[in-house]
Design an enzyme around this catalytic site. Structure first.
Site, PDB file in Angstrom:
ATOM      1  N   ARG A   2     -55.156   0.157  23.491  1.00 11.91           N
ATOM      2  CA  ARG A   2     -56.526  -0.077  23.707  1.00 11.91           C
ATOM      3  C   ARG A   2     -57.069  -0.018  22.252  1.00 11.91           C
ATOM      4  NH1 ARG A   2     -57.654   4.480  27.921  1.00 11.91           N
ATOM      5  NH2 ARG A   2     -56.481   3.258  29.388  1.00 11.91           N
TER       6      ARG A   2
ATOM      7  N   ASP B 289     -70.691  12.553  32.158  1.00 13.05           N
ATOM      8  CA  ASP B 289     -69.741  11.689  31.378  1.00 13.05           C
ATOM      9  C   ASP B 289     -69.365  11.170  30.102  1.00 13.05           C
ATOM     10  OD1 ASP B 289     -66.227  10.546  32.994  1.00 13.05           O
ATOM     11  OD2 ASP B 289     -67.002   9.708  30.583  1.00 13.05           O
TER      12      ASP B 289
HETATM   13  C1  LIG Z   1     -59.684   9.855  35.550  1.00 11.26           C
HETATM   14  S1  LIG Z   1     -62.124  10.178  35.667  1.00 11.26           S
HETATM   15  C2  LIG Z   1     -61.745  10.924  37.060  1.00 11.26           C
HETATM   16  C3  LIG Z   1     -63.551  10.186  37.486  1.00 11.26           C
HETATM   17  C4  LIG Z   1     -63.569  11.205  39.254  1.00 11.26           C
HETATM   18  N1  LIG Z   1     -64.013  12.800  38.715  1.00 11.26           N
HETATM   19  C5  LIG Z   1     -62.706  10.615  39.640  1.00 11.26           C
HETATM   20  O1  LIG Z   1     -61.516  11.993  39.802  1.00 11.26           O
HETATM   21  O2  LIG Z   1     -62.318  10.329  40.296  1.00 11.26           O
HETATM   22  C6  LIG Z   1     -61.771  11.390  33.577  1.00 11.26           C
HETATM   23  C7  LIG Z   1     -63.313  10.782  33.311  1.00 11.26           C
HETATM   24  O3  LIG Z   1     -62.876  12.120  33.128  1.00 11.26           O
HETATM   25  C8  LIG Z   1     -63.660  11.976  30.989  1.00 11.26           C
HETATM   26  N2  LIG Z   1     -63.470  12.650  30.255  1.00 11.26           N
HETATM   27  C9  LIG Z   1     -62.921  12.104  29.330  1.00 11.26           C
HETATM   28  N3  LIG Z   1     -62.768  13.550  28.486  1.00 11.26           N
HETATM   29  C10 LIG Z   1     -64.017  13.960  28.720  1.00 11.26           C
HETATM   30  C11 LIG Z   1     -64.910  14.834  27.640  1.00 11.26           C
HETATM   31  N4  LIG Z   1     -64.493  15.165  27.135  1.00 11.26           N
HETATM   32  N5  LIG Z   1     -65.976  15.493  28.292  1.00 11.26           N
HETATM   33  C12 LIG Z   1     -66.694  14.368  29.184  1.00 11.26           C
HETATM   34  N6  LIG Z   1     -65.654  13.947  29.988  1.00 11.26           N
HETATM   35  C13 LIG Z   1     -64.818  13.136  30.104  1.00 11.26           C
HETATM   36  C14 LIG Z   1     -63.658  10.144  31.062  1.00 11.26           C
HETATM   37  O4  LIG Z   1     -64.310   9.235  30.117  1.00 11.26           O
HETATM   38  C15 LIG Z   1     -63.392   9.268  32.266  1.00 11.26           C
HETATM   39  O5  LIG Z   1     -64.394   9.081  33.157  1.00 11.26           O
END
Ligand SMILES: C[S@@+](CC[C@H](N)C(=O)[O-])C[C@H]1O[C@@H](n2cnc3c(N)ncnc32)[C@H](O)[C@@H]1O
Length: 287
Positions: A49, A158
């Site tokens: 990445r 997010d």
């Molecule tokens: C795998 S996705 C899940 C999306 C959705 N909740 C679902 O279950 O379909 C995880 C998301 O968490 C966000 N994320 C990870 N660490 C984070 C943080 N410290 N603060 C806010 N968002 C975060 C990522 O950017 C990503 O978009």
């Protein structure tokens, strides 16, 4: 143009040198800024990445990239975090949660004239918006015209500014809505194009229920609550237990007894929080 350099590791010849020191420094930064704990197994993921960032910036090594990260005004740190986060999501993913919202929250409140018509829902880690829009569809489908007599807000947050912008735009390629039932598709989406390809834009009546905001879950929460429902699905899987404990303790302070917390399919509050009681498959109630 980047000059290819061989990695010193015996097995691999790589485009960019990527030492243990590079990996450890970068994963330290990831932990500090996102809470995401990268195990040794994630080394290839980080290489893959972040190599894209090196090419984009025309850099020749990870050491140079670390230098850019330490000197820049924070802009590259945003790109770095965006590159590391995993954003997999889908409309109506883990659909039992939307059934729970309909059957256990909306329908009983509709049937009870004394029940509150105020609903505050937070999608924490909403990625590109499919989750909050699925929620908005569930609400519109269940309440129908009565929705105008309710006070409903969905906050969708997010860390990743790229995916958040997609959610805010509300336009999805045809492949993203392929599995959506045709009734829903025609009710809640308008055909459009995205980069010259067929796409679908969410209708304003969905959009108006949702506020998209950038929020790093590691930072203090700006909202006061109380929140009826928190979706925090497939986010904490990447956090270590101490980070999870702190996060859910802070979320619990935003919720009153009886409120709901929904986690992803492989997540649990076991040994993480006693503020919630498990009441269904990855469905928790604030105690
Ligand atoms: C795998 S996705 C899940 C999306 C959705 N909740 C679902 O279950 O379909 C995880 C998301 O968490 C966000 N994320 C990870 N660490 C984070 C943080 N410290 N603060 C806010 N968002 C975060 C990522 O950017 C990503 O978009």
């Amino acid at each position: 143009m980047a000059i290819p350099q061989a990695d010193h590791s015996p097995q691999k010849v790589r485009e960019f040198a990527f030492s243990d020191e590079d990996f450890n420094a970068l994963r330290g930064l990831v932990k500090e800024h996102t809470g995401i704990h990268l195990t040794d197994q994630k080394r290839e993921l980080v290489y893959g990445r972040i190599s894209r960032r090196l090419r984009a910036l025309d850099l020749h090594s990870f050491r140079d990239y670390r230098e850019v990260l330490s000197q820049s005004d924070g802009q590259e740190l945003v790109e770095f975090c965006n590159a590391i986060t995993t954003n997999l999501t889908a409309f109506f993913r883990e659909s039992h949660h939307f059934e729970y919202i309909r059957e256990q929250i909306l329908v009983p409140r509709m049937a009870d004239p004394h029940a509150s018509r105020r609903l505050r829902i937070w999608c924490a880690g909403c990625s590109s918006g499919e989750e909050p829009y699925s929620l908005a569809m569930t609400i519109r489908e269940t309440l129908g015209d009565a929705v105008s007599r309710w006070d409903i807000r969905i906050l969708a947050t997010d860390l990743d500014s790229d995916v958040l912008a997609k959610g805010d735009r509300g336009v999805y390629g045809a492949d993203r809505v392929r599995d959506m039932n045709p009734g829903r598709l025609s009710r809640f989406f308008q055909p459009t194009t995205l980069n010259g390809n067929p796409a679908y834009a969410v209708t304003p009546d969905l959009r108006e229920l949702i506020t998209f905001k950038q929020l790093n879950l590691m930072n203090p929460f700006p909202m006061k609550g109380p929140l009826d429902v928190i979706f925090c699905r497939n986010v904490v899987i990447y956090f270590d237990k101490d980070t999870q404990r702190d996060l859910f303790a802070r979320m619990a302070r935003l919720q009153q007894p009886g409120a709901a917390l929904l986690l992803g399919h492989s997540e649990s509050l076991f040994k993480v929080s006693t503020d919630y009681t498990l009441i269904g498959k990855t469905i928790y109630r604030r105690a």
